[in-house]
Design a protein around this motif. Structure first.
Motif, PDB file in Angstrom:
ATOM      1  N   SER A 178       5.769  -8.084   7.253  1.00 24.56           N
ATOM      2  CA  SER A 178       5.053  -7.460   6.589  1.00 24.56           C
ATOM      3  C   SER A 178       3.743  -8.398   5.695  1.00 24.56           C
ATOM      4  O   SER A 178       4.261  -9.281   5.165  1.00 24.56           O
ATOM      5  N   SER A 179       2.688  -8.204   6.009  1.00 23.62           N
ATOM      6  CA  SER A 179       1.558  -8.839   5.139  1.00 23.62           C
ATOM      7  C   SER A 179       1.782  -9.014   3.733  1.00 23.62           C
ATOM      8  O   SER A 179       1.473 -10.165   3.334  1.00 23.62           O
ATOM      9  N   SER A 180       2.404  -8.011   3.233  1.00 23.37           N
ATOM     10  CA  SER A 180       2.632  -8.217   1.608  1.00 23.37           C
ATOM     11  C   SER A 180       3.395  -9.281   1.374  1.00 23.37           C
ATOM     12  O   SER A 180       3.455  -9.547   0.130  1.00 23.37           O
ATOM     13  N   SER A 200      -2.804 -13.712  -4.155  1.00 21.61           N
ATOM     14  CA  SER A 200      -3.805 -13.788  -5.398  1.00 21.61           C
ATOM     15  C   SER A 200      -4.707 -12.949  -5.535  1.00 21.61           C
ATOM     16  O   SER A 200      -5.106 -11.968  -4.654  1.00 21.61           O
ATOM     17  N   ILE A 230       0.755  -1.085  -0.035  1.00 21.44           N
ATOM     18  CA  ILE A 230      -0.083  -0.224   0.055  1.00 21.44           C
ATOM     19  C   ILE A 230       0.825   1.196  -0.047  1.00 21.44           C
ATOM     20  O   ILE A 230       0.722   2.031  -1.029  1.00 21.44           O
ATOM     21  N   VAL A 246       8.663   4.556  13.259  1.00 15.82           N
ATOM     22  CA  VAL A 246       7.630   5.733  13.595  1.00 15.82           C
ATOM     23  C   VAL A 246       7.238   5.681  14.921  1.00 15.82           C
ATOM     24  O   VAL A 246       6.609   4.932  15.363  1.00 15.82           O
ATOM     25  N   GLU A 279       9.816   2.962   6.514  1.00 14.85           N
ATOM     26  CA  GLU A 279       9.442   1.700   6.667  1.00 14.85           C
ATOM     27  C   GLU A 279      10.655   0.785   7.536  1.00 14.85           C
ATOM     28  O   GLU A 279      11.952   0.972   7.572  1.00 14.85           O
ATOM     29  N   GLY A 313      -7.559  -8.942   4.422  1.00 17.31           N
ATOM     30  CA  GLY A 313      -7.028 -10.050   3.601  1.00 17.31           C
ATOM     31  C   GLY A 313      -7.356  -9.953   1.892  1.00 17.31           C
ATOM     32  O   GLY A 313      -7.120 -10.789   1.234  1.00 17.31           O
ATOM     33  N   ALA A 363      -1.306 -15.000   0.625  1.00 15.71           N
ATOM     34  CA  ALA A 363      -1.420 -15.933  -0.425  1.00 15.71           C
ATOM     35  C   ALA A 363      -1.194 -15.297  -1.774  1.00 15.71           C
ATOM     36  O   ALA A 363      -1.388 -16.232  -2.795  1.00 15.71           O
ATOM     37  N   GLU A 371      -4.757  -7.386   8.354  1.00 14.26           N
ATOM     38  CA  GLU A 371      -4.831  -5.993   9.170  1.00 14.26           C
ATOM     39  C   GLU A 371      -6.283  -5.892   8.858  1.00 14.26           C
ATOM     40  O   GLU A 371      -6.877  -5.414   8.058  1.00 14.26           O
ATOM     41  N   GLY A 374      -5.762  -7.044   0.436  1.00 11.76           N
ATOM     42  CA  GLY A 374      -5.221  -5.805   0.330  1.00 11.76           C
ATOM     43  C   GLY A 374      -3.890  -5.644  -0.810  1.00 11.76           C
ATOM     44  O   GLY A 374      -3.563  -4.842  -1.309  1.00 11.76           O
ATOM     45  N   LEU A 375      -3.374  -6.774  -1.290  1.00 14.37           N
ATOM     46  CA  LEU A 375      -2.400  -6.911  -2.128  1.00 14.37           C
ATOM     47  C   LEU A 375      -2.978  -6.449  -3.322  1.00 14.37           C
ATOM     48  O   LEU A 375      -2.462  -5.929  -4.249  1.00 14.37           O
ATOM     49  N   GLN A 376      -4.194  -7.206  -3.810  1.00  6.03           N
ATOM     50  CA  GLN A 376      -4.658  -6.830  -4.970  1.00  6.03           C
ATOM     51  C   GLN A 376      -5.350  -5.798  -5.070  1.00  6.03           C
ATOM     52  O   GLN A 376      -5.511  -5.142  -6.188  1.00  6.03           O
TER      53      GLN A 376
HETATM   54  C1  LIG Z   1      -1.928 -15.305   5.185  1.00 10.18           C
HETATM   55  C2  LIG Z   1      -2.420 -13.940   4.461  1.00 10.18           C
HETATM   56  C3  LIG Z   1      -2.974 -14.257   3.088  1.00 10.18           C
HETATM   57  C4  LIG Z   1      -3.274 -13.086   2.348  1.00 10.18           C
HETATM   58  N1  LIG Z   1      -3.706 -13.353   1.081  1.00 10.18           N
HETATM   59  C5  LIG Z   1      -4.079 -12.375   0.333  1.00 10.18           C
HETATM   60  C6  LIG Z   1      -4.313 -12.410  -1.248  1.00 10.18           C
HETATM   61  O1  LIG Z   1      -4.629 -13.780  -1.525  1.00 10.18           O
HETATM   62  N2  LIG Z   1      -4.764 -11.439  -1.794  1.00 10.18           N
HETATM   63  C7  LIG Z   1      -4.873 -10.277  -1.432  1.00 10.18           C
HETATM   64  O2  LIG Z   1      -4.917  -9.311  -2.008  1.00 10.18           O
HETATM   65  N3  LIG Z   1      -4.405 -10.148  -0.082  1.00 10.18           N
HETATM   66  C8  LIG Z   1      -4.130 -11.108   0.525  1.00 10.18           C
HETATM   67  N4  LIG Z   1      -3.543 -10.752   1.974  1.00 10.18           N
HETATM   68  C9  LIG Z   1      -3.822  -9.513   2.565  1.00 10.18           C
HETATM   69  C10 LIG Z   1      -2.601  -8.655   2.016  1.00 10.18           C
HETATM   70  O3  LIG Z   1      -1.289  -9.347   2.457  1.00 10.18           O
HETATM   71  C11 LIG Z   1      -2.662  -7.343   2.680  1.00 10.18           C
HETATM   72  O4  LIG Z   1      -3.698  -6.533   2.586  1.00 10.18           O
HETATM   73  C12 LIG Z   1      -1.466  -6.211   2.292  1.00 10.18           C
HETATM   74  O5  LIG Z   1      -0.475  -6.888   2.040  1.00 10.18           O
HETATM   75  C13 LIG Z   1      -1.545  -5.118   3.108  1.00 10.18           C
HETATM   76  O6  LIG Z   1      -0.553  -4.395   2.568  1.00 10.18           O
HETATM   77  P1  LIG Z   1      -0.187  -3.018   3.690  1.00 10.18           P
HETATM   78  O7  LIG Z   1       1.110  -2.206   2.890  1.00 10.18           O
HETATM   79  O8  LIG Z   1      -1.033  -2.406   4.168  1.00 10.18           O
HETATM   80  O9  LIG Z   1       0.796  -3.838   4.971  1.00 10.18           O
HETATM   81  P2  LIG Z   1       2.112  -4.600   5.088  1.00 10.18           P
HETATM   82  O10 LIG Z   1       2.442  -5.102   3.994  1.00 10.18           O
HETATM   83  O11 LIG Z   1       2.210  -5.321   6.546  1.00 10.18           O
HETATM   84  O12 LIG Z   1       2.864  -3.241   5.260  1.00 10.18           O
HETATM   85  C14 LIG Z   1       2.845  -2.339   6.198  1.00 10.18           C
HETATM   86  C15 LIG Z   1       4.159  -1.677   6.775  1.00 10.18           C
HETATM   87  O13 LIG Z   1       4.289  -0.957   7.522  1.00 10.18           O
HETATM   88  C16 LIG Z   1       5.371  -1.104   8.601  1.00 10.18           C
HETATM   89  N5  LIG Z   1       5.186  -0.263   9.746  1.00 10.18           N
HETATM   90  C17 LIG Z   1       4.238  -0.493  10.453  1.00 10.18           C
HETATM   91  N6  LIG Z   1       4.427   0.358  11.487  1.00 10.18           N
HETATM   92  C18 LIG Z   1       5.537   1.156  11.434  1.00 10.18           C
HETATM   93  C19 LIG Z   1       5.959   2.193  12.061  1.00 10.18           C
HETATM   94  N7  LIG Z   1       5.652   2.779  13.087  1.00 10.18           N
HETATM   95  N8  LIG Z   1       6.996   2.769  11.480  1.00 10.18           N
HETATM   96  C20 LIG Z   1       7.585   2.176  10.380  1.00 10.18           C
HETATM   97  N9  LIG Z   1       7.145   1.178   9.534  1.00 10.18           N
HETATM   98  C21 LIG Z   1       6.016   0.824   9.962  1.00 10.18           C
HETATM   99  C22 LIG Z   1       5.366  -2.415   8.612  1.00 10.18           C
HETATM  100  O14 LIG Z   1       6.824  -2.732   8.740  1.00 10.18           O
HETATM  101  C23 LIG Z   1       5.124  -3.162   7.204  1.00 10.18           C
HETATM  102  O15 LIG Z   1       6.242  -3.328   6.325  1.00 10.18           O
HETATM  103  C24 LIG Z   1      -3.153 -11.945   2.690  1.00 10.18           C
HETATM  104  C25 LIG Z   1      -2.733 -11.492   3.958  1.00 10.18           C
HETATM  105  C26 LIG Z   1      -2.339 -12.745   4.678  1.00 10.18           C
HETATM  106  C27 LIG Z   1      -1.765 -12.483   6.105  1.00 10.18           C
END
Ligand SMILES: Cc1cc2nc3c(=O)[nH]c(=O)nc-3n(C[C@H](O)[C@H](O)[C@H](O)COP(=O)(O)OP(=O)(O)OC[C@H]3O[C@@H](n4cnc5c(N)ncnc54)[C@H](O)[C@@H]3O)c2cc1C
Length: 401
Positions: free
Chosen positions: A53-55, A61, A24, A189, A45, A354, A59, A327, A356-358
């Motif tokens: 990180s969830s990303s 997909s 994101i 942060v 980061e 669940g 999975a 998240e 967020g990647l897409q």
């Molecule tokens: C098991 C599993 C399966 C999934 N399958 C799918 C799927 O098939 N398709 C799909 O679309 N989505 C899927 N998702 C959901 C998807 O992975 C997430 O919705 C998406 O990755 C969220 O992205 P993000 O950037 O918000 O979070 P993240 O990738 O977690 O990135 C957030 C970042 O913020 C950083 N951060 C946090 N707090 C601080 C701070 N205070 N200071 C500095 N850095 C900080 C963290 O280190 C982290 O790297 C799945 C998730 C899981 C757990």
């Protein structure tokens, strides 16, 4: 296009600080710099290897099989973006590859779920998604390895749905954002300086303060902590989800990502499979440790379901497993994108629960529009705004997995 009202009173801002550089945050940074190279973008980061990180733990997909027009439109843009990622995100001529495999999702329905499946399918088709509705007989003909005894229908994505390298997507977005001039800082942060209705600075554990005109909370499962630094409560919690990689002698021709009516899912991963499901609410507290995996969930729920649905899965072996955090937006299990009415220059992009990647590409594009234009220009994401949470108007998406 109508969008968040312009009460934000934002204009092109010179300094944007993004907290979190997962899919994101990196997508937002990429779109910001792509759209306006005069905007300074700093992504903070704390875990640049993305170990938690969830990303990187998902999975990975993408599907078009949602029940709301907005979720479908976000994923339609997602697949368009992923298909053209080599061109879009190439750096110095080097094209990233995320190994996109459009193997389709197969949503299965028992008689009690068939009406909803049909209703969703009609909407998906209307919006241009390439989904075929299959009755029980055609399901058996197309997927002869499937036990259809208790099923009445299924919906299969002929194209536009499948899986890819999620970690590769984050890296490609990050590298392109950097190549376009976004600055990544490896730091945690720890505080936000708030003066009245504005955040003026972002403070890190190393004692640095980054001045900002706009701050974006893209902190994934840790978004609530970052929001609290601005005095705002966001209903997003870290909910552990485990994935099991299994090998099996099963030979499943044209195996898609299958969603069982119980919520258990599996898909091919090379010559093996990955599978998972969400635990029952009573076994789903916040912040469970990521270095542990819910083995009981596999033994008690996932394996019996797999063996029922695909008799060849009687023989399988867990090769490895891991956990990541959803998240999880406990209010309505969908993203919260936009500002909170109490703070003018803080944008949230959290709670994807669940999927967020897409939705990363559509979110990055939308948030960059909100920052640069004060409104959505392409796809209107305002239905996912913070207001709905405060006004108790859930965004109801029936296909949350
Ligand atoms: C098991 C599993 C399966 C999934 N399958 C799918 C799927 O098939 N398709 C799909 O679309 N989505 C899927 N998702 C959901 C998807 O992975 C997430 O919705 C998406 O990755 C969220 O992205 P993000 O950037 O918000 O979070 P993240 O990738 O977690 O990135 C957030 C970042 O913020 C950083 N951060 C946090 N707090 C601080 C701070 N205070 N200071 C500095 N850095 C900080 C963290 O280190 C982290 O790297 C799945 C998730 C899981 C757990």
């Amino acid at each position: 296009m109508s969008a968040d009202p312009l009460r934000l009173e934002w204009h092109v801002s010179s300094k944007v600080v993004v907290v979190g550089g997962g899919v994101i945050g990196s997508s937002i940074a990429y779109f910001l710099r792509l759209s306006d190279p005069t905007v300074s973008v700093t992504v903070i980061e704390r875990d640049p290897a993305y170990t938690r990180s969830s990303s990187a733990l998902s999975a990975a997909s993408i599907r078009q099989q949602f029940s709301t027009p907005l979720s479908i439109q976000m994923s339609l843009y997602g697949i368009e973006f992923l298909r053209s990622i080599g061109e879009r995100l190439k750096v110095d001529g080097a094209k990233p590859s995320i190994d996109l495999h459009e193997g389709g999702y197969l949503f299965l329905a028992t008689p009690s779920g068939e009406a909803t499946l049909r209703e969703n399918h009609a909407l998906q088709k209307r919006l241009g998604a390439d989904i075929t509705l299959l009755d029980k007989r055609s399901l058996g003909a197309r997927f002869p390895w499937l036990n259809t005894d208790d099923l009445s229908a299924g919906a299969f994505g002929e194209s536009g749905e499948g899986w890819f390298d999620g970690y590769g997507l984050v890296q490609a977005l990050r590298k392109k954002a950097q190549a376009l001039g976004a600055r990544y800082i490896a730091d945690d942060v720890t505080a936000l300086n708030r003066e009245g209705r504005r955040i003026t600075g972002v403070v890190t554990s190393r004692g640095e303060t980054y001045a900002c005109d706009v701050i974006v909370n893209a902190a994934g499962a840790w978004a609530r902590r970052v929001a609290s630094m601005a005095g705002i409560d966001i209903p997003v919690f870290a909910r552990r989800r485990s994935i099991f990689n299994v090998s099996s002698p099963a030979r499943l021709e044209r195996c898609p990502l299958l969603i069982d009516p119980t919520g258990v899912y599996f898909r091919p991963e090379g010559a093996t499979f990955i599978c998972g499901t969400s635990p029952s609410p009573d076994k789903d507290p916040d912040d469970l440790p990521l270095d542990e995996v819910d083995h009981a969930l596999f033994d008690d729920v996932i394996w019996p379901t797999l063996a029922h649905r695909v008799p060849q899965f009687e023989a399988l072996r867990v090769e490895h497993c891991w956990s990541g955090y959803y998240e999880y937006n406990v209010f309505d299990q969908n993203a919260i994108i936009g500002h909170h009415p109490d703070v003018d220059n803080c944008i949230f992009a959290n709670g994807f629960s669940g999927h967020g990647l897409q939705q990363g590409p559509a979110t990055g594009r939308g948030v960059s529009e909100l920052i640069l234009h004060g409104r959505y220009v392409t796809l209107d994401l305002s239905a996912l705004g913070f207001d709905r949470v405060l006004e108790n108007r859930p965004f109801v998406e029936k296909n949350v997995v």
